[in-house]
Write an enzyme that holds these catalytic residues in place. Structure first.
Site, PDB file in Angstrom:
ATOM      1  N   ASP A 190       0.849  -1.207   0.000  1.00 15.72           N
ATOM      2  CA  ASP A 190       0.000   0.000   0.000  1.00 15.72           C
ATOM      3  C   ASP A 190       0.880   1.251   0.000  1.00 15.72           C
ATOM      4  O   ASP A 190       0.605   2.218  -0.714  1.00 15.72           O
ATOM      5  CB  ASP A 190      -0.919  -0.014   1.227  1.00 15.72           C
TER       6      ASP A 190
ATOM      7  N   HIS B  31      -5.180  -3.352   6.126  1.00 15.14           N
ATOM      8  CA  HIS B  31      -4.891  -3.622   4.711  1.00 15.14           C
ATOM      9  C   HIS B  31      -6.206  -4.048   4.056  1.00 15.14           C
ATOM     10  O   HIS B  31      -6.476  -5.228   3.832  1.00 15.14           O
ATOM     11  CB  HIS B  31      -3.828  -4.720   4.571  1.00 15.14           C
TER      12      HIS B  31
HETATM   13  P1  NAI Z   1      -2.757 -17.838  -4.250  1.00 13.86           P
HETATM   14  O1  NAI Z   1      -4.200 -18.220  -4.148  1.00 13.86           O
HETATM   15  O2  NAI Z   1      -2.099 -17.848  -5.569  1.00 13.86           O
HETATM   16  O3  NAI Z   1      -1.910 -18.776  -3.270  1.00 13.86           O
HETATM   17  C1  NAI Z   1      -2.285 -19.029  -1.967  1.00 13.86           C
HETATM   18  C2  NAI Z   1      -1.708 -20.365  -1.597  1.00 13.86           C
HETATM   19  O4  NAI Z   1      -1.984 -20.582  -0.225  1.00 13.86           O
HETATM   20  C3  NAI Z   1      -2.342 -21.524  -2.366  1.00 13.86           C
HETATM   21  O5  NAI Z   1      -1.321 -22.330  -2.948  1.00 13.86           O
HETATM   22  C4  NAI Z   1      -3.119 -22.279  -1.308  1.00 13.86           C
HETATM   23  O6  NAI Z   1      -3.177 -23.673  -1.545  1.00 13.86           O
HETATM   24  C5  NAI Z   1      -2.285 -21.961  -0.074  1.00 13.86           C
HETATM   25  N1  NAI Z   1      -2.964 -22.180   1.204  1.00 13.86           N
HETATM   26  C6  NAI Z   1      -4.276 -22.061   1.498  1.00 13.86           C
HETATM   27  N2  NAI Z   1      -4.502 -22.425   2.772  1.00 13.86           N
HETATM   28  C7  NAI Z   1      -3.301 -22.772   3.284  1.00 13.86           C
HETATM   29  C8  NAI Z   1      -2.887 -23.263   4.549  1.00 13.86           C
HETATM   30  N3  NAI Z   1      -3.767 -23.467   5.553  1.00 13.86           N
HETATM   31  N4  NAI Z   1      -1.579 -23.526   4.734  1.00 13.86           N
HETATM   32  C9  NAI Z   1      -0.682 -23.343   3.740  1.00 13.86           C
HETATM   33  N5  NAI Z   1      -1.020 -22.914   2.502  1.00 13.86           N
HETATM   34  C10 NAI Z   1      -2.316 -22.631   2.293  1.00 13.86           C
HETATM   35  O7  NAI Z   1      -2.652 -16.419  -3.538  1.00 13.86           O
HETATM   36  P2  NAI Z   1      -1.511 -15.327  -3.693  1.00 13.86           P
HETATM   37  O8  NAI Z   1      -1.854 -14.436  -4.807  1.00 13.86           O
HETATM   38  O9  NAI Z   1      -0.190 -15.985  -3.671  1.00 13.86           O
HETATM   39  O10 NAI Z   1      -1.747 -14.477  -2.356  1.00 13.86           O
HETATM   40  C11 NAI Z   1      -1.462 -15.037  -1.088  1.00 13.86           C
HETATM   41  C12 NAI Z   1      -2.203 -14.251  -0.007  1.00 13.86           C
HETATM   42  O11 NAI Z   1      -1.685 -12.930   0.075  1.00 13.86           O
HETATM   43  C13 NAI Z   1      -3.696 -14.082  -0.259  1.00 13.86           C
HETATM   44  O12 NAI Z   1      -4.380 -14.237   0.976  1.00 13.86           O
HETATM   45  C14 NAI Z   1      -3.816 -12.652  -0.737  1.00 13.86           C
HETATM   46  O13 NAI Z   1      -5.099 -12.114  -0.475  1.00 13.86           O
HETATM   47  C15 NAI Z   1      -2.752 -11.994   0.110  1.00 13.86           C
HETATM   48  N6  NAI Z   1      -2.246 -10.721  -0.356  1.00 13.86           N
HETATM   49  C16 NAI Z   1      -1.885  -9.807   0.602  1.00 13.86           C
HETATM   50  C17 NAI Z   1      -1.325  -8.613   0.257  1.00 13.86           C
HETATM   51  C18 NAI Z   1      -0.910  -7.635   1.317  1.00 13.86           C
HETATM   52  O14 NAI Z   1      -0.457  -6.539   0.940  1.00 13.86           O
HETATM   53  N7  NAI Z   1      -1.019  -7.919   2.599  1.00 13.86           N
HETATM   54  C19 NAI Z   1      -1.116  -8.249  -1.152  1.00 13.86           C
HETATM   55  C20 NAI Z   1      -1.499  -9.272  -2.084  1.00 13.86           C
HETATM   56  C21 NAI Z   1      -2.046 -10.472  -1.678  1.00 13.86           C
END
Ligand code: NAI
Length: 331
Positions: free
Chosen positions: A159, A187
């Protein structure tokens, strides 16, 4: 060469991890002399993808990678971790209420908090990225009860980077010439991007950037809704920029920086934010995983309603997330 650092990455089969892991292994986070023992965690259904990620990392022939292990076992993943990068979270599905999302994730971050408490090094540093990041960090901190809360942070650097880049583009300067743009609170789209402390060329930002109509109608909503705009355009959420922000956050936390950077950290009462709430603050990072909330950059009265809104949302999230985990009397 130094002693290897054990880094656990959860959600390692996901898209942010796919962008982040090569940067980590090229030394962008801990430097080009720090060897890394990598542990990748994801859910059982993602194990085949995870094996593919592991093969690609091996094929990268990274000199800093001393070992790599992947698993879907939470306890195993955090054994002796020095650093935990928590990307894995339950995604919001069509028709799902926010309360359900909070509670699903609360269960995940409770389990991971307990596993970290039991198995990780006492000096572990934890960065929560999985959404809802502030509340997931609060849940984790509660259940990792032997770990100092100052060892747990969550990501709001994306952000801050978005807001800084937006202003740099307006001023036609490099983002590194714009400092002290802060994003306060959650966030989520209630975050308060605040440029009243901003500086460029050692002086305050020009008056036209502090015009209230511009702030209300352009700057603030653009930053608050930037994540949604990326999803609309890409049909996937931000990953490359999120991975860059994870690198920036960890590097500054471990190596230190002269800049004031945004981190979501456990409120200590500064700025009147209730203790225990994980809130995005401007922070000084001294290196070696230490930081302080910067005490003297208050928002102006213009920011009060925005801060109230984001505080209220965080309080409600806290209660909804913990409702599933704790007896009512302890909320
Ligand atoms: P993605 O959907 O591509 O990958 C998430 C991964 O987490 C998947 O491989 C899934 O199987 C795994 N997962 C789900 N539950 C799990 C568990 N209990 N233990 C271990 N792994 C688990 O998502 P992406 O794009 O990689 O984003 C990851 C996270 O980051 C999302 O929650 C997204 O909303 C968040 N995010 C946060 C941001 C921030 O600034 N704080 C910015 C962008 C994304």
């Amino acid at each position: 060469m130094e002693t290897p650092m054990r880094v656990t990455v959860t959600g390692a089969a996901g898209q942010i991890a796919y962008c982040f892991l090569p940067l980590l292994l090229r030394g962008e986070v801990f430097g080009s002399r720090q060897p890394i023992e990598l542990v990748l965690l994801d859910v059982e259904e993602a194990l085949s993808t995870l094996r593919g990620v592991m093969m690609e990392l091996e094929d990268g022939a990274y000199p800093l990678l001393t070992s790599i292990h992947y698993t879907n076992n939470v306890s195993e993943a955090f054994v002796e971790s020095d650093v935990a990068v928590l990307l894995g979270a339950f995604p919001r599905k069509l028709g799902m209420e926010r309360r359900d999302l909070l509670q699903k994730n609360a269960v995940i971050f409770k389990e991971q908090g307990e596993a970290i408490n039991k198995h990780a090094k006492r000096s572990v540093r934890i960065l929560v990225i999985g959404n809802p990041a502030n509340t997931n960090a609060a849940v984790l901190a509660h259940f990792a009860s032997d770990i100092d809360k100052k060892q747990i942070t969550a990501l709001s650097r994306l952000d801050q980077n978005r807001a800084t880049s937006f202003i740099a583009k307006k001023l036609k300067v490099s983002p590194e010439d714009v400092k002290n743009i802060f994003v306060w609170g959650n966030h989520s789209n209630t975050q308060y991007p605040d440029l009243f402390n901003g500086v460029t060329d050692g002086g305050p930002l020009p008056d036209w950037l502090q015009d209230e109509t511009f702030l209300r109608n352009e700057f603030i909503p653009t930053i608050q809704e930037r994540g949604a705009a990326v999803i609309k355009a890409r049909k996937l959420s931000s990953a490359m920029s999120a991975a860059k922000a994870v690198v920036d956050h960890l590097r500054d936390w471990f190596i230190g920086t002269q800049d004031i950077v945004n981190m979501i950290v456990c409120a200590d009462g500064s700025y009147g934010i209730k203790k225990g709430i994980f809130f995005s603050f401007p922070c000084y990072c001294y290196g070696n995983g230490s930081f302080e909330i910067v005490p003297h950059f208050p928002w102006t009265p213009f920011g009060d309603p925005y801060i109230e809104k984001t505080k209220k949302e965080l309080n409600a999230e806290w209660e909804q997330a913990f409702a599933a985990l704790l007896p009512k009397s302890s909320l």
